[in-house]
Scaffold this active site. Structure first.
Site, mmCIF file in Angstrom:
data_model
loop_
_atom_site.group_PDB
_atom_site.id
_atom_site.type_symbol
_atom_site.label_atom_id
_atom_site.label_comp_id
_atom_site.label_asym_id
_atom_site.label_seq_id
_atom_site.Cartn_x
_atom_site.Cartn_y
_atom_site.Cartn_z
ATOM 1 N N VAL A 185 7.638 3.112 3.324
ATOM 2 C CA VAL A 185 7.917 3.693 4.637
ATOM 3 C C VAL A 185 9.341 4.236 4.651
ATOM 4 O O VAL A 185 10.291 3.520 4.318
ATOM 5 C CB VAL A 185 7.736 2.648 5.764
ATOM 6 C CG1 VAL A 185 7.962 3.299 7.122
ATOM 7 C CG2 VAL A 185 6.340 2.053 5.711
ATOM 8 N N LYS B 152 4.995 6.667 6.660
ATOM 9 C CA LYS B 152 4.355 5.796 5.684
ATOM 10 C C LYS B 152 3.624 6.656 4.663
ATOM 11 O O LYS B 152 2.688 7.381 5.017
ATOM 12 C CB LYS B 152 3.376 4.851 6.383
ATOM 13 C CG LYS B 152 2.677 3.876 5.452
ATOM 14 C CD LYS B 152 1.821 2.929 6.275
ATOM 15 C CE LYS B 152 1.214 1.852 5.399
ATOM 16 N NZ LYS B 152 0.449 0.882 6.193
ATOM 17 N N MET C 8 0.802 -1.219 0.000
ATOM 18 C CA MET C 8 0.000 0.000 0.000
ATOM 19 C C MET C 8 0.832 1.264 0.000
ATOM 20 O O MET C 8 0.307 2.352 -0.205
ATOM 21 C CB MET C 8 -0.962 0.001 1.191
ATOM 22 C CG MET C 8 -0.311 -0.157 2.572
ATOM 23 S SD MET C 8 -1.536 -0.395 3.894
ATOM 24 C CE MET C 8 -2.437 1.147 3.851
ATOM 25 N N GLY C 9 2.115 1.157 0.210
ATOM 26 C CA GLY C 9 2.926 2.360 0.219
ATOM 27 C C GLY C 9 4.375 2.063 0.534
ATOM 28 O O GLY C 9 4.808 0.906 0.531
ATOM 29 N N ASP D 70 -4.608 -8.457 10.705
ATOM 30 C CA ASP D 70 -3.472 -8.795 9.836
ATOM 31 C C ASP D 70 -2.226 -9.088 10.673
ATOM 32 O O ASP D 70 -1.134 -8.613 10.369
ATOM 33 C CB ASP D 70 -3.197 -7.671 8.843
ATOM 34 C CG ASP D 70 -2.323 -8.129 7.665
ATOM 35 O OD1 ASP D 70 -2.276 -9.352 7.414
ATOM 36 O OD2 ASP D 70 -1.693 -7.277 7.006
#
Length: 498
Positions: free
Chosen positions: A4, A18, A1-2, A112
């Protein structure tokens, strides 16, 4: 998702930043998920996660900054050094159970939990990446039937795309501990489809686990979520001192349990940026009132740890009924146990006595809260008088909350857990009392007739649901307190007793 990045604040503090990928930032649904991650991170104590420093949810490139945890992930540690010794796995289990207990008490399900989302800090593990976490009261983040999570570490109910609650995190914890002890998850390796099938249909492979650890992990990996322990029950089990044999006529000694926050055996990590996709975690802030709504998943947790039932309207959840007149003990507490002579008291007796006095103080105001709520509803007491009663309860609990950081628990087994869980309990109880106080303040202008059901009032509804969250937190505390209390001459309590 991205991605960091390792950054620094203006004052030189190291932070993990992030930044969401540009193509995802354009997706409104993804922005909603990212907003939930930030909200979840803010709701949980930084003792168990990386605390939130700042965030921008509305910018062209949304980002979240958290404190930097200088430690490897569990996945990296096992990859570099192989399986973890049993004693270290047990300390890891206790630390993660303590973290999940606090997360669940805040009304959050992680969803998760996997080895790459566990960081091994000097003072214990940290849970990170609440990217698909959600508060228990919110609607599903994905469409019905859509699976979001990590194959091989998700629970059967999550794999099927069904509603999940705290027991789902316990299943994932069992899978993570199996990985730590053996170097492989309980459902092996393979394609996503194969792993999802095994999670639902196959028995976990626990043959390589030591006996005691194996039983604990298999309990967590039960297919039926109702058969799994709660985080609080798991922590209480892990915190039990081991049996010690003493020579005949030898004076009794009290063994001290291994502390979950013990240093992990690992090399010092280099200060390099975390890997892609790593998220951070939270500092407890006062949640918005809507964040306290708890649905059936929380009810299952309450049932598993023995929370009391309630009658809507007559008895407010989390506060219980007024104590019977002339009762010698606080509501929900047993009769006091005669303390042993000072010369034979076990280590930590002074800290236990102090904690016992805090519980008695909180228990003493509990019946007054319920009485004031009932009397204001029936117009037999003025709202201003009820506010004063609630303020006394708030002041009492705030005094306890402010005193806890200074309490020395040296020599007291599980002292750190007791202080941590009682801190959460007082925070959430104060939130509930404040919501009821706000309802009383607005009652004269609400237009509600005397004796009517106030559940449609937003402040009152927030008080009810915050009380449920308080009961969950109290159950986490008494799961540790009650087994110890008799030895120290202290009362045992229920989750609705103080």
């Amino acid at each position: 998702m991205g991605r960091v990045y390792l950054g620094r604040s203006p004052g030189g503090r190291q932070v993990a930043i992030k930044v969401i990928r540009p193509e995802l930032a354009e997706d409104a649904d993804f922005r909603t998920r990212f907003g939930r991650e930030v909200s979840a991170a803010r709701k949980v104590s930084g003792i168990f996660t990386a605390s939130v420093v700042d965030a921008d949810l509305d910018g062209a490139m949304p980002w979240l900054a958290t404190s930097y945890i200088a430690g490897p992930s569990l996945a990296d540690a096992v990859a570099s050094r192989g399986p973890t010794p049993e004693s270290t796995v047990l300390r890891l289990a206790a630390g993660l159970a303590e973290g999940l207990s606090a997360i669940h008490a805040a009304g959050v399900v992680h969803r998760d939990l996997k080895p790459s989302n566990v960081l091994l800090a000097d003072d214990g593990p940290r849970l990170i990446d609440f990217g698909i976490s959600r508060s228990m009261e919110t609607s599903a983040l994905t469409q019905t039937g859509t699976v979001v999570g990590s194959p091989g570490f998700m629970s059967p109910e999550q794999t099927r795309g069904r509603e999940v609650g705290p027991p789902s995190d316990i299943f994932s914890l069992g899978a993570v501990l199996t990985f730590a002890a053996t170097g492989e998850g309980p459902f092996g390796q393979g394609s996503t489809v194969a792993l999802l099938y095994r999670v639902v249909s196959s028995r976990p492979n626990t043959a390589g686990l030591p006996g005691g650890l194996r039983l604990l992990i298999e309990h967590c990996l039960a297919k039926d979520p109702r058969q799994r322990p709660s985080a609080a029950q798991l922590l209480a089990r892990l915190s039990e001192p081991p049996p010690v044999a003493f020579p005949a006529n030898a004076p009794e000694r009290v063994p001290t349990a291994p502390r979950p926050e013990s240093r992990f055996d690992r090399p010092v990590a280099s200060p390099v940026p975390p890997r892609d996709g790593r998220a951070a975690a939270p500092v407890r802030h006062r949640p918005a009132r809507r964040d306290w709504l708890i649905v059936a998943a929380a009810a299952a947790v309450l049932a598993s740890v023995g929370a009391g039932a309630f009658v809507a309207g007559k008895i407010v959840p989390g506060h219980g009924a007024p104590a019977a007149s002339g009762s010698p003990s606080p509501a929900g507490a047993t009769s006091p146990v005669t303390p042993p002579p000072a010369s034979t008291r076990p280590p930590g007796a002074a800290a236990m006595a102090t904690l016992g006095s805090y519980l008695a103080q909180s228990a003493s105001v509990r019946p007054t809260i319920q009485s004031a709520i009932d009397r204001v509803r029936q117009c037999s007491e003025s709202p201003s008088s009820g506010e004063i009663t609630l303020q006394h309860a708030i002041d009492t609990r705030r005094h306890i909350l402010n005193a806890l950081p200074a309490l020395s628990v040296s020599g007291l087994p599980h002292g750190t857990q007791l202080v941590s869980t009682l801190t959460t309990t007082m925070q959430v109880s104060i939130a509930a009392d404040s919501d009821y106080q706000s309802w009383m303040r607005d009652f004269p202008s609400s237009g509600s007739p005397c004796g009517s059901d106030p559940s449609q009032d937003s402040n009152y509804a927030a008080g009810v649901t915050a009380s449920n969250a308080a009961t969950t937190a109290k159950n986490a505390f008494v799961a540790i307190w009650d087994p110890m209390a008799p030895r120290y001459g202290q009362q045992v309590y229920s989750g609705t007793g103080f």
